[in-house]
Design a protein around this motif. Structure first.
Motif, PDB file in Angstrom:
ATOM      1  N   LEU A   6       1.269  -1.267   0.190  1.00 48.31           N
ATOM      2  CA  LEU A   6      -0.387   0.232   0.226  1.00 48.31           C
ATOM      3  C   LEU A   6       1.138   0.570   0.125  1.00 48.31           C
ATOM      4  O   LEU A   6       1.434   1.196   0.751  1.00 48.31           O
ATOM      5  CB  LEU A   6      -0.603  -0.119   1.405  1.00 48.31           C
ATOM      6  N   GLY A   7       0.154   1.849  -0.727  1.00 50.10           N
ATOM      7  CA  GLY A   7       1.146   3.244  -0.443  1.00 50.10           C
ATOM      8  C   GLY A   7       0.802   4.004  -0.259  1.00 50.10           C
ATOM      9  O   GLY A   7      -0.343   4.758   0.328  1.00 50.10           O
ATOM     10  N   VAL A   8       1.745   5.314   1.119  1.00 45.44           N
ATOM     11  CA  VAL A   8       1.307   6.228   2.155  1.00 45.44           C
ATOM     12  C   VAL A   8       2.113   7.895   1.546  1.00 45.44           C
ATOM     13  O   VAL A   8       3.842   6.952   1.812  1.00 45.44           O
ATOM     14  CB  VAL A   8       1.056   5.962   3.209  1.00 45.44           C
ATOM     15  N   ILE A   9       1.536   8.889   1.376  1.00 41.51           N
ATOM     16  CA  ILE A   9       3.240   9.584   1.227  1.00 41.51           C
ATOM     17  C   ILE A   9       2.637  10.330   1.422  1.00 41.51           C
ATOM     18  O   ILE A   9       0.541  11.197   1.782  1.00 41.51           O
ATOM     19  CB  ILE A   9       2.096  10.001  -0.438  1.00 41.51           C
ATOM     20  N   ASP A  10       2.571  11.080   2.898  1.00 39.82           N
ATOM     21  CA  ASP A  10       2.963  12.585   3.119  1.00 39.82           C
ATOM     22  C   ASP A  10       3.539  13.779   2.436  1.00 39.82           C
ATOM     23  O   ASP A  10       4.317  13.829   2.115  1.00 39.82           O
ATOM     24  CB  ASP A  10       4.086  12.480   4.914  1.00 39.82           C
ATOM     25  N   ALA A  11       2.189  14.244   2.727  1.00 42.63           N
ATOM     26  CA  ALA A  11       2.254  15.669   1.034  1.00 42.63           C
ATOM     27  C   ALA A  11       2.235  16.739   2.796  1.00 42.63           C
ATOM     28  O   ALA A  11       1.467  18.093   1.480  1.00 42.63           O
ATOM     29  CB  ALA A  11       1.557  15.424   0.574  1.00 42.63           C
ATOM     30  N   THR A  12       1.896  16.600   3.933  1.00 39.80           N
ATOM     31  CA  THR A  12       2.267  17.709   4.929  1.00 39.80           C
ATOM     32  C   THR A  12       3.471  18.750   4.956  1.00 39.80           C
ATOM     33  O   THR A  12       3.192  20.448   6.069  1.00 39.80           O
ATOM     34  CB  THR A  12       1.375  17.399   5.838  1.00 39.80           C
ATOM     35  N   SER A  13       4.102  18.456   4.523  1.00 36.99           N
ATOM     36  CA  SER A  13       5.692  18.885   4.724  1.00 36.99           C
ATOM     37  C   SER A  13       5.771  20.454   4.098  1.00 36.99           C
ATOM     38  O   SER A  13       5.352  20.979   3.485  1.00 36.99           O
ATOM     39  CB  SER A  13       6.514  18.119   4.783  1.00 36.99           C
ATOM     40  N   TYR A  14       6.339  21.257   5.117  1.00 34.86           N
ATOM     41  CA  TYR A  14       5.887  22.743   4.888  1.00 34.86           C
ATOM     42  C   TYR A  14       7.794  22.940   5.560  1.00 34.86           C
ATOM     43  O   TYR A  14       7.863  22.946   6.546  1.00 34.86           O
ATOM     44  CB  TYR A  14       5.017  23.771   5.650  1.00 34.86           C
ATOM     45  N   TYR A  15       9.011  23.803   5.033  1.00 30.99           N
ATOM     46  CA  TYR A  15       9.606  24.525   5.207  1.00 30.99           C
ATOM     47  C   TYR A  15       9.648  26.357   4.754  1.00 30.99           C
ATOM     48  O   TYR A  15       9.434  26.608   4.055  1.00 30.99           O
ATOM     49  CB  TYR A  15      10.831  24.390   4.348  1.00 30.99           C
ATOM     50  N   ASP A  16       9.777  26.534   5.562  1.00 32.32           N
ATOM     51  CA  ASP A  16       9.996  28.132   5.768  1.00 32.32           C
ATOM     52  C   ASP A  16      11.193  28.686   4.666  1.00 32.32           C
ATOM     53  O   ASP A  16      10.554  29.726   4.158  1.00 32.32           O
ATOM     54  CB  ASP A  16       9.806  29.445   7.375  1.00 32.32           C
ATOM     55  N   ALA A  55      -2.272   6.232  -1.002  1.00 31.58           N
ATOM     56  CA  ALA A  55      -3.162   7.353  -0.351  1.00 31.58           C
ATOM     57  C   ALA A  55      -2.124   8.541  -0.004  1.00 31.58           C
ATOM     58  O   ALA A  55      -1.262   8.535   0.347  1.00 31.58           O
ATOM     59  CB  ALA A  55      -3.911   6.958   0.905  1.00 31.58           C
ATOM     60  N   ILE A  56      -2.429   9.542  -0.210  1.00 35.12           N
ATOM     61  CA  ILE A  56      -1.791  10.845  -0.220  1.00 35.12           C
ATOM     62  C   ILE A  56      -2.720  11.630   0.372  1.00 35.12           C
ATOM     63  O   ILE A  56      -3.965  12.032   0.972  1.00 35.12           O
ATOM     64  CB  ILE A  56      -1.935  11.980  -1.547  1.00 35.12           C
ATOM     65  N   PHE A  57      -1.971  12.275   1.846  1.00 32.62           N
ATOM     66  CA  PHE A  57      -2.418  13.095   2.528  1.00 32.62           C
ATOM     67  C   PHE A  57      -1.179  14.260   2.695  1.00 32.62           C
ATOM     68  O   PHE A  57      -0.858  14.341   3.490  1.00 32.62           O
ATOM     69  CB  PHE A  57      -1.708  12.767   4.143  1.00 32.62           C
ATOM     70  N   PRO A  58      -2.378  15.610   2.340  1.00 30.16           N
ATOM     71  CA  PRO A  58      -1.873  16.959   2.233  1.00 30.16           C
ATOM     72  C   PRO A  58      -2.391  17.816   3.388  1.00 30.16           C
ATOM     73  O   PRO A  58      -3.452  17.056   3.784  1.00 30.16           O
ATOM     74  CB  PRO A  58      -2.094  16.718   0.996  1.00 30.16           C
ATOM     75  N   LYS A  59      -2.167  18.564   3.954  1.00 35.20           N
ATOM     76  CA  LYS A  59      -2.748  19.760   4.369  1.00 35.20           C
ATOM     77  C   LYS A  59      -3.042  20.667   4.141  1.00 35.20           C
ATOM     78  O   LYS A  59      -3.750  21.573   4.625  1.00 35.20           O
ATOM     79  CB  LYS A  59      -1.871  19.879   5.548  1.00 35.20           C
TER      80      LYS A  59
END
Length: 342
Positions: A6-16, A55-59
């Motif tokens: 199962l593919g799980v991609i964390d798309a919540t990362s943010y860098y100032d 599954a893509i988990f954005p924020k």
């Protein structure tokens, strides 16, 4: 072992440090290499590794990301069973360190419980690499690992392989254990899990700052790096757009550059990336720069060590010279005129 992950991609990362390029998009949707987005690389790796459910988990600012991925057709993920799924964060809770927030996963547990795949591959969205996950799975099973952490030169790639049932347990028991993400589990010597490392030897670049983004873009002018990332047997897929071929006038000069389709070039371009539908005016010189989609550069301009976001307009006679370790960044839709520089 097709369709066992199962593919799980964390798309919540943010860098100032990437703020100027992330005002209107998420990090996963950041354009790179002329026609790609950062998420294309990990998503293509998964598809090439026979992962059919992702599954893509954005924020934050994920409209651009959803527009880019659509139904997943370009990755062969527009399926009746499995395919591509979006699970946005339900609220703007405080950022948590580490890739793959268990709190975020907890809001979408039905997805994990209904999945038929025995293993889950959790990954960040901002690492440029071309990796086949099947050998990772084979080694994981062969030596009896509970968790496999993928690494490059000994450093974590923020990519983890684990049984789906184990991931569900970790999420459900996160409050008792104190674990917030997979890295917490890996770092705990007393976790009770057998943690294995898998060393990836190919090209890797993590995009977590303007400097890293610029450096990666410049490296891709080198054919040896390009071939490590874009392999014939492991292609990188992206959203297909119909544009006419790039037009070069008789006065145009292009050397060692990535030029997407739909551009119109009258000036000189060297060691630079031109995204789709960029216009470069007469007697204009561009070097060591990144020019994103639909930007317009006027006549008699000089651009060196510059990053132009989408839809930027540079008027005639403008001179912008940055440094390799500190490139000038012009935000999306801005207009830069000669009078502004005087």
């Amino acid at each position: 072992m097709k369709n066992t992950m199962l593919g799980v991609i964390d798309a919540t990362s943010y860098y100032d440090s990437l703020e100027d390029l992330l005002l209107h998009r998420s990090l996963a949707a950041l354009p790179i290499a002329g026609r790609y987005r950062l998420i294309d690389f990990v998503l293509s790796n998964m598809v090439n590794s026979d992962i059919g459910s992702v599954a893509i988990f954005p924020k934050f600012q994920y409209r651009s990301l959803m527009d880019h991925l659509g139904s997943g057709k370009n990755w062969d993920l527009n399926r009746k069973r499995d395919g591509l799924f979006f699970f946005p964060a339900p609220g703007l809770e405080a950022n948590e360190e580490g890739v793959g927030s268990f709190n975020h996963f907890a809001h979408h547990m039905d997805y994990f419980r209904r999945s038929t795949q025995e293993y889950a591959l959790i990954s960040n969205c901002f690492t440029l690499c071309n990796i086949d996950y099947q050998p990772v799975l084979e080694r994981h099973i062969r030596i009896g690992c509970d968790i496999t952490e993928m690494r490059h030169n000994g450093s974590s790639l923020d990519m983890y392989l684990v049984k789906t049932s184990t991931l569900i347990d970790l999420v459900e028991n996160r409050r008792e254990s104190g674990y917030t993400c997979m890295q917490d589990v890996v770092d705990d010597m007393d976790s009770g899990f057998k943690v294995c490392g898998y060393e990836h030897a190919g090209f890797v670049q993590t995009i977590d700052s303007i400097e890293e983004y610029y450096d990666a873009s410049m490296k891709l002018m080198n054919l040896s790096y390009w071939k490590e990332l874009f392999k014939k047997d492991m292609p990188i897929y992206t959203k297909v757009k119909d544009e006419p071929p790039t037009r070069y006038t008789s006065a145009a000069s292009v050397k060692n550059s990535i030029i997407a389709n739909g551009c119109f070039i009258e000036g000189s371009v060297k060691n630079s990336t031109m995204f789709r539908a960029v216009k470069v005016g007469k007697d204009t010189t561009i070097s060591n720069s990144i020019i994103m989609q639909k930007s317009q550069i006027g006549d008699n301009c000089v651009l060196e060590n510059v990053i132009l976001d989408k839809d930027v307009r540079i008027e005639d006679g403008v001179k912008l010279i940055g440094e390799a370790n500190n490139p000038i960044v012009i935000r999306k839709g801005m207009i830069q005129g000669a009078l502004m520089n005087s």
